[in-house]
Structure formats: C-alpha cells, structure tokens
Design an enzyme around this catalytic site. Structure first.
Site, PDB file in Angstrom:
ATOM      1  N   GLY A  17       0.786  -1.242   0.070  1.00 35.72           N
ATOM      2  CA  GLY A  17       0.136  -0.024   0.046  1.00 35.72           C
ATOM      3  C   GLY A  17       0.802   1.093  -0.180  1.00 35.72           C
ATOM      4  O   GLY A  17       0.289   2.193   0.467  1.00 35.72           O
ATOM      5  N   CYS A 381     -17.076   2.831 -22.598  1.00 36.51           N
ATOM      6  CA  CYS A 381     -16.040   2.273 -23.865  1.00 36.51           C
ATOM      7  C   CYS A 381     -16.553   1.206 -24.465  1.00 36.51           C
ATOM      8  O   CYS A 381     -17.547   1.264 -25.192  1.00 36.51           O
ATOM      9  CB  CYS A 381     -14.574   2.263 -23.288  1.00 36.51           C
ATOM     10  SG  CYS A 381     -13.335   2.910 -24.544  1.00 36.51           S
ATOM     11  N   HIS A 506     -14.092   7.526 -20.584  1.00 35.12           N
ATOM     12  CA  HIS A 506     -13.658   6.921 -19.068  1.00 35.12           C
ATOM     13  C   HIS A 506     -14.033   7.823 -17.943  1.00 35.12           C
ATOM     14  O   HIS A 506     -13.112   8.409 -17.311  1.00 35.12           O
ATOM     15  CB  HIS A 506     -12.229   6.284 -19.094  1.00 35.12           C
ATOM     16  CG  HIS A 506     -12.187   5.174 -20.095  1.00 35.12           C
ATOM     17  ND1 HIS A 506     -12.417   3.834 -19.519  1.00 35.12           N
ATOM     18  CD2 HIS A 506     -11.687   5.046 -21.292  1.00 35.12           C
ATOM     19  CE1 HIS A 506     -12.184   3.130 -20.610  1.00 35.12           C
ATOM     20  NE2 HIS A 506     -11.749   3.638 -21.731  1.00 35.12           N
ATOM     21  N   GLU A 508     -14.606   7.227 -14.968  1.00 32.05           N
ATOM     22  CA  GLU A 508     -14.182   6.626 -13.822  1.00 32.05           C
ATOM     23  C   GLU A 508     -12.468   7.255 -13.498  1.00 32.05           C
ATOM     24  O   GLU A 508     -12.564   7.295 -12.080  1.00 32.05           O
ATOM     25  CB  GLU A 508     -14.099   5.068 -14.024  1.00 32.05           C
ATOM     26  CG  GLU A 508     -13.001   4.537 -14.931  1.00 32.05           C
ATOM     27  CD  GLU A 508     -13.309   4.256 -16.245  1.00 32.05           C
ATOM     28  OE1 GLU A 508     -14.142   4.870 -16.851  1.00 32.05           O
ATOM     29  OE2 GLU A 508     -12.572   3.572 -17.050  1.00 32.05           O
TER      30      GLU A 508
HETATM   31  N1  GLN Z   1     -11.446  -1.763 -27.581  1.00 29.84           N
HETATM   32  C1  GLN Z   1     -12.273  -0.924 -27.955  1.00 29.84           C
HETATM   33  C2  GLN Z   1     -11.588   0.261 -28.718  1.00 29.84           C
HETATM   34  O1  GLN Z   1     -10.312   0.211 -28.966  1.00 29.84           O
HETATM   35  C3  GLN Z   1     -12.529  -0.230 -26.626  1.00 29.84           C
HETATM   36  C4  GLN Z   1     -11.556   0.458 -25.641  1.00 29.84           C
HETATM   37  C5  GLN Z   1     -11.857   0.546 -24.140  1.00 29.84           C
HETATM   38  O2  GLN Z   1     -12.745   0.066 -23.726  1.00 29.84           O
HETATM   39  N2  GLN Z   1     -11.028   1.203 -23.347  1.00 29.84           N
HETATM   40  O3  GLN Z   1     -12.002   0.997 -29.214  1.00 29.84           O
END
Ligand code: GLN
Length: 542
Positions: A17, A381, A506, A508
């Site tokens: 950690g 994604c 993304h 997240e």
């Molecule tokens: N494989 C997909 C792409 O390259 C999704 C990529 C991902 O989920 N980060 O577009």
C-alpha cells in the site's frame, strides 16, 4: 521555501500500500495548506503500462494529457489535488529510452554512456521536473515502485542517494515495511524490516521514518528494536495497522499515529490545525449506509479487483453520496449462460472497457438483457460499443459487430477511427486523454452534468460509425454527446428506457470520494429506483 522532497520506498514485500500511503501523506500535507506533487517511479522496462495485461499490472490510469500510467496515480487523484500528467509517472523504460535517444543525437559525444551518471541524472531530472510543473509546489512526494533489493530498483536508489547528497536539508526518506505475524509464537517479527533497512542503507539511503505495516499492534519494544537496529529515533518508527473498513480512512490512520507532527518537525513545516470534518463525514456515509444498491459489473478481468479499480471506486463514491452501501456482483462476461440467475436482484449493470474478442459476446448479450428488461445500464467504452452492437442486432436486425472483433462483418456499427488507419505501433497510439464533448440538452447525460460542454478522458481505437447515426436515432438510440468539432460520437442513450447510457470515454478516471462523478451518480440513482427480479421483457428479443 525551497521545494522539499520525500521519497517513499518499500521493503520486505510488495503490495504494502505504498501508493495509498504516499497519497495519504499528500492528502494530509494539502490539508496543512501545502501544495504537493506526486510522482511514481516504476522500475520496469516498459515505456508505460499501456501494453501490459491488466492481470499483470491492474488498470491503466489515463491522464488529461493522454499518458497511460500506473494505477497508483488513481489513488493520487482520489486523495489529493496533485497535478497528474506524463511527468507524474516515470519508468525505467522511459529513462533508458531518453538516454539512448540522447546518445544517438550526440548529446554525450565522446563519452561512455553509463548508469551513473547518465541514467541517474535523468531520473533526478524527472523528479525536479515534477516540482516545476506548476508554480508554488512545496513538496514533491516520490513513490519508488518495487521492493528494496530488487535488481531493477538500484539505479533509482542510487539516484535518490545522489538527490539527497545534493539537497541534504530538503530531502527525506520514508521506508514502508512489513512485520510478519508468526502464528506459532503469536508474535510479530521485526527482523525482515531490519534486513530491508540494511539493504537500503547499503545503497546509501538512510530512512528518516520507518512505517511498519502490521496486522497486530506493535509494542514499545518492537519500535525500540527497529530504532536501534536501523539507526533512527524511536519517535520516527510508526505502526501502520491494517485498515478495517474504508480505504479512505488511511490518511486519518496516519494522522492519529502522529505522523504528520513528526513530519512537520523534521521538515520544518509550519503546523496548522487541520480540518478533516468533510472527509470524516464522507467516511461516515460509506460506513453507515441507510440501504444498499446492488450493481453487476460484467467484464472479463472480474476475478482481479485492480483491473477495474477506478470503476469500483467511482461506484462506491456515488453510492456513499446517496447514503447507501455498494454491493457489486461480479459477472465474468466469458461465462454468462445463467445470466438471469447471475443478475437476479441486481438493480443496475455496468459494463467497463476492454480490448480484443474474449468475453465480448457476453457483454453484448448482457446489454440486450438490460435493454429488454429495462434494467439501468451504464456502458463505458467497450461497454458503450456493446450497447450499440446489441441495439443494431436486436432492433435494427443488422448483422452488426465492431470491426475490432469481426473485421468482415456486414454492418460494422463500431469501426476504426480514421486517425488510427495508419497506426502500426501498439504502445501509446490510441485516441488518448481529454477531449471536449457537447451534450444534447434533452438527454440523461445533460440531466447528470447540468452543463452543455464537458471534457472526459479517452482510451480507444474504435468509434461509433456515423453512417448508422440516422438509423439508430430513428429507432430509439439517441446520440446525445459528440465531439464539438469532429462530430465523433461520445454518448448514446436508449430513449425508451429508465437509464441506458453508453459513453465512449472513461468517466471513472475523474471521480473522487468527496466529488462523485455526475454520470456514476445518475446511474446509481436510477439503479436505486429499479425494483429487481421478474422484469418484464420488452420488444423483440434477438
Ligand atoms: N477496444 C475498444 C476500442 O479500442 C474499446 C476500448 C476500451 O474499452 N477502452 O475502441
């Protein structure tokens, strides 16, 4: 005040950690009113973790500037306001690459190129650059990956030693070690820590503080033994007990141990009262929920939590802000035969990103399942791409796929980004980093963000093929977010559905425990409204 540097090394074991400890120190120093910057030094030879298997290395954390970095930067983001960019993560691969390129350009003309001084100088330069990336940085925290004694770490330790000898008054070392508990004699042992510190001292690095991870409380004698054998003051040996409950308690643990006081004395920092109340309140809501939200995450790296670290943390942040606990049902997308059983009682389904064919059909089937049963769905994604493929197959009756998965399919609703057509190298060549997105005001995304222009981070090569846009929109899958200039599709939503949203980016990477991401919160809130089990099946089932 000149910039102060704190190195954090690890001994005895990996996975102690160090990242959370570095981030927690950063958190406390920020609360004292200081400006900090964190850097992770990784001894492996890859340029970055972008091409590594998530089983090997966990998730790849992407920064605004499009760097693919170590997952510890995710901890840095969640605990601190440290600037994070390509400067914040240096690997041996990057360091050697830079030196070799310099050698080819003739920078060291006439000289031998050596680990000392060329590699070590380059490492030191990266640490200095970290402190210069913004005005007013007071403290640079340097986390050295790996374990002291590893062959790969030695140039970094040598650089740390030199760094210290050039700035004795402003360079400090924390060594994080482990005290094993011997079940037979029921005692914790300090010997591995002594040996690890000796190894460090042999490399010329003398720790100012020793942090001891332990599952059992340390006594005064343990601390004295470590102090005398490791040449540190007993007041500089600290117990880092295993955290029960939320990881976000880590800075409070350090604070309660008195670490900040000792650090402030040693570094001659002006002490100031800390206001930890809002952080404590956030932990309160994580630990004293009023209900539960049950979310399934359908992915192929499901057995390994680090592979979807930011996803789980983001869900947790939003659940806590809704005053509920998070129950995650982990569904392996390669094995969804009994999907109905696996999703029983689930209030929402999240499909994270991914690459390659393995497990994708399971994600597409799960997307169909959620659309037909009106179960809240959040596709990120590849999860957004699965939503689109499932819609095209079931609703538009297309033989649809992504050209990543099936290059010869009749309807590649997801196809290669045009900018990717001539790309040959795999590392660092995706569409990476922050791009703007304009939202349709009449959308769930806008409802969540409450603003028309957003910026989110990307990591992909394939995109929604705009040729299919009209057909999708005419049949109930709306494009609600696009790149404002290029028109690339960033967000799709199923209209006749309580909450089915797919995003090409993304989100997240941006959520923090005290600032949950709006899309995650909207998804969790929609899930809380969903009454699971025996959902009626709507529309045509493909
Ligand atoms: N494989 C997909 C792409 O390259 C999704 C990529 C991902 O989920 N980060 O577009």
């Amino acid at each position: 005040m000149s910039i102060k540097t704190i190195f954090i090394t690890g001994g005895v074991l990996s996975s102690l950690g160090k990242g959370v400890t570095a981030a927690s120190l950063g958190f406390l120093l920020e609360r004292m009113g200081l400006k900090i910057a964190l850097i992770k030094l990784d001894p492996y030879l890859n340029i970055d973790p972008g091409t590594m298997n998530p089983y090997e290395h966990g998730e790849v954390y992407v920064t605004d500037d499009g760097s693919e970095t170590d997952l510890d930067l995710g901890h840095y983001h969640r605990f601190t306001n440290s600037p994070l960019s390509k400067i914040s993560n240096a690997t041996s691969g990057q360091i050697y690459n830079e030196v070799i390129q310099n050698e080819r350009r003739g920078k060291y003309l006439g000289r031998d190129v050596q680990v000392v001084p060329h590699i070590t100088d380059t490492i030191k330069q990266r640490i200095k650059d970290c402190g210069k990336q913004e005005d007013g940085i007071d403290i640079v925290l340097v986390e050295l990956g790996g374990t002291v004694g590893d062959i790969e770490s030695s140039p970094f330790l040598e650089a740390a030693k030199q760094y210290y000898s050039e700035r004795k008054d402003s360079t400090f070392f924390i060594h994080l070690t482990y005290l094993p508990f011997l079940a037979t004699t029921k005692e914790i042992k300090t010997k591995p820590t002594q040996h690890s510190v000796q190894e460090l001292q042999r490399a010329g690095v003398f720790p100012d503080f020793i942090f001891c991870r332990t599952s059992h409380p340390m006594t005064k004698e343990h601390k004295e033994k470590i102090a005398i054998n490791c040449s540190v003051d007993v007041s500089c040996v600290f117990e880092i007990s295993d955290i029960k409950g939320s990881i976000y308690k880590a800075p409070l643990h350090l604070y309660n141990e008195g670490i900040l006081d000792s650090l402030a004395n040693k570094l001659h920092l002006k002490k100031a009262p800390l206001d930890l109340s809002s952080w404590k309140m956030m932990i309160e809501s994580i630990e004293n929920p009023l209900g539960t939200v049950k979310i399934a995450v359908v992915g192929k790296y499901i057995e390994f939590d680090d592979a979807y670290k930011c996803i789980y943390e983001s869900l947790l942040h939003s659940a806590a802000s809704a005053s509920v606990s998070l129950e995650v049902v982990k569904v392996n997308s390669e094995n969804i035969d009994d999907l109905e059983e696996k999703l029983s009682g689930v209030q929402g389904v999240l499909i994270p990103g991914g690459f390659g064919n393995r497990g994708v059909e399971g994600k597409i089937i799960a997307a169909s399942y959620c659309r037909q049963r009106k179960i809240p769905y959040f596709g990120i994604c590849l999860g957004m791409q699965a939503l689109c493929i499932s819609f095209a197959r079931d609703v538009l009756n297309m033989d649809a796929d992504s050209s990543e998965l099936n290059p010869n399919c009749a309807s590649p609703v997801i196809s290669l980004l045009s900018e990717q057509e001539d790309v040959v190298d795999l590392g660092g060549t995706m569409r990476l980093g922050a791009y703007p997105c304009k939202l349709n005001k009449n959308s769930k995304a806008y409802e969540a963000y409450q603003t028309e222009f957003i910026s989110e981070r990307h990591r992909h090569r394939y995109e929604f093929d705009s040729r299919y846009k009209d057909q999708f929109e005419a049949n109930g899958c709306k494009i609600t977010g696009v790149h404002p200039e290029l028109g690339l599709v960033e967000i799709v939503e199923i209209t006749d559905h309580p909450w089915m949203v797919g995003v090409q980016f993304h989100p997240e990477f941006l959520s923090k425990p005290d600032k949950p991401h709006p899309l995650f919160s909207a998804f969790v809130n929609a899930s809380l409204k969903h009454v699971p089990n025996n959902e009626p099946v709507y529309e045509y089932q493909g």
